[in-house]
Design an enzyme around this catalytic site. Structure first.
Site, PDB file in Angstrom:
ATOM      1  CG  LEU A  81      -2.129  -1.186   1.367  1.00 38.07           C
ATOM      2  CD1 LEU A  81      -2.753  -0.879   2.563  1.00 38.07           C
ATOM      3  CD2 LEU A  81      -2.986  -0.677   0.247  1.00 38.07           C
ATOM      4  CG  ASP A  82       1.193   3.843  -3.307  1.00 34.03           C
ATOM      5  OD1 ASP A  82       2.105   3.090  -3.555  1.00 34.03           O
ATOM      6  OD2 ASP A  82       0.701   4.636  -4.230  1.00 34.03           O
TER       7      ASP A  82
END
EC number: 5.4.99.25
Length: 334
Positions: A81-82
């Site tokens: 996940l960013d």
């Protein structure tokens, strides 16, 4: 079905029928460690956390914090996940680390806020976004950690939750490896006004969801100290799911006690060791090899269909790839 009513189904939601090959087969309670009965230290060694990642840190940083907190040698996550993105991040611990590969075919779900760069009628927004369901072609963004080659990904469903002027809140179910930021960019191009992603949250990663198993980093710190300092393991145990949770969505093959040790020592699974199978297994499918106590033994590729596994009396049914069960849980019976 109403205009915005969508059947939200990922590959992880497929219901499978069990076909029994040997109704008389039994398992010895003296052997193995069923998921719900593992001692706490062992539970950690073969566990996976349904973590609610906060916005800010990278997925790698979150995993590193958990390793330091618990004094672990290994940990890994089930899909990056960013930093700015929050939500479901499965974190596998120690011996369960390699099980995250099983999440790849399960599908993921996100809730995203798209900001359009111009005014677009609601009906057009709904119609254009609907056209993106099915197979799409994407190129990974410049900042991604993979090669930027064109690749096909599947969008299982898109559900618009709210439209407020230029802001569109929607839920989307996609194949692993689909970039939502890129998807939103292409929505904007198709609508003729441009668009960017304002906010994103992952709400599912296969069998891991926003449910009672989802825990925050703060929860984990508290629960770990309850266990270590006060001897209260109830909360920490609930915060760590057995590694079997990560294969809930996979087709399964259940085997005899007498076949378990052979698989843990590196043998492929032969037909005589099979007790029951899920219906619908095809050659080449990723399958989970399980004991009759529902313990994960290994992952492998099916070399036979479900029907062939039931009908044949010999031959290799599963080409075993990764073994998760230690060799000393079941005795050698060959």
């Amino acid at each position: 079905m109403a205009r915005d009513e969508v059947r939200r189904i990922l590959p992880a939601d497929i219901k499978r029928e069990v076909l029994v090959k040997d109704e008389k087969a039994e398992t010895n309670p003296k052997w193995g460690f069923p998921p719900e009965k593992r001692p706490m230290e062992m539970h950690m060694q073969f566990g996976i956390i349904n973590l609610d990642k906060p916005p800010g840190p990278t997925s790698h940083e979150v995993v590193a914090w958990i390793k330091r907190l618990f004094g672990l040698n290994k940990a890994g996550h089930g899909g990056t996940l960013d930093p700015k993105v929050s939500g479901v991040l499965p974190v596998a611990l120690e011996r369960a680390t390699r099980v995250v590969q099983a999440l790849l075919p399960a599908g993921k779900e996100y809730i995203a806020l798209m900001h359009l760069h111009g005014e677009v009628p609601e009906d057009k927004i709904r119609a254009v976004m609907k056209e993106f369901e099915g197979e799409i072609i994407q190129r990974p963004p410049l900042r991604s950690a993979v090669k930027r080659r064109l690749r096909t990904r599947k969008v299982y469903y898109i559900e618009i939750l709210e439209i407020d002027g230029k802001d569109v809140l929607f839920r989307v179910g996609v194949e692993a490896g689909t970039y939502i930021r890129s998807l939103i960019h292409h929505f904007g191009l198709a609508l003729g006004v441009g668009a960017h992603m304002a906010e994103l949250r992952r709400t599912r990663s296969g069998p891991f969801k926003e449910d009672e198993t989802l825990v925050t980093l703060h929860d984990l710190v508290d629960y770990y100290h309850f266990w270590k300092e006060d001897g209260i393991e109830e909360y920490f145990r609930k915060a760590i799911q057995p590694m079997e949770k990560a294969v809930e969505h996979l087709p399964k093959v259940w085997i005899r006690d007498s076949a378990v040790a052979a698989v843990t020592y590196g043998a492929d699974l032969a037909v005589p060791g099979i007790v029951k199978v899920h219906k619908g297994i095809k050659r080449g499918d990723l399958v989970a090899v399980m004991t009759l106590k529902d313990e994960l033994v290994a992952l492998g590729k099916a070399t036979m269909t479900s029907g062939e596994m039931l009908q044949r009396s010999k031959g290799i049914a599963v080409d075993v790839d990764k073994v998760f069960m230690p060799r000393d849980w079941y005795p050698k019976l060959w």
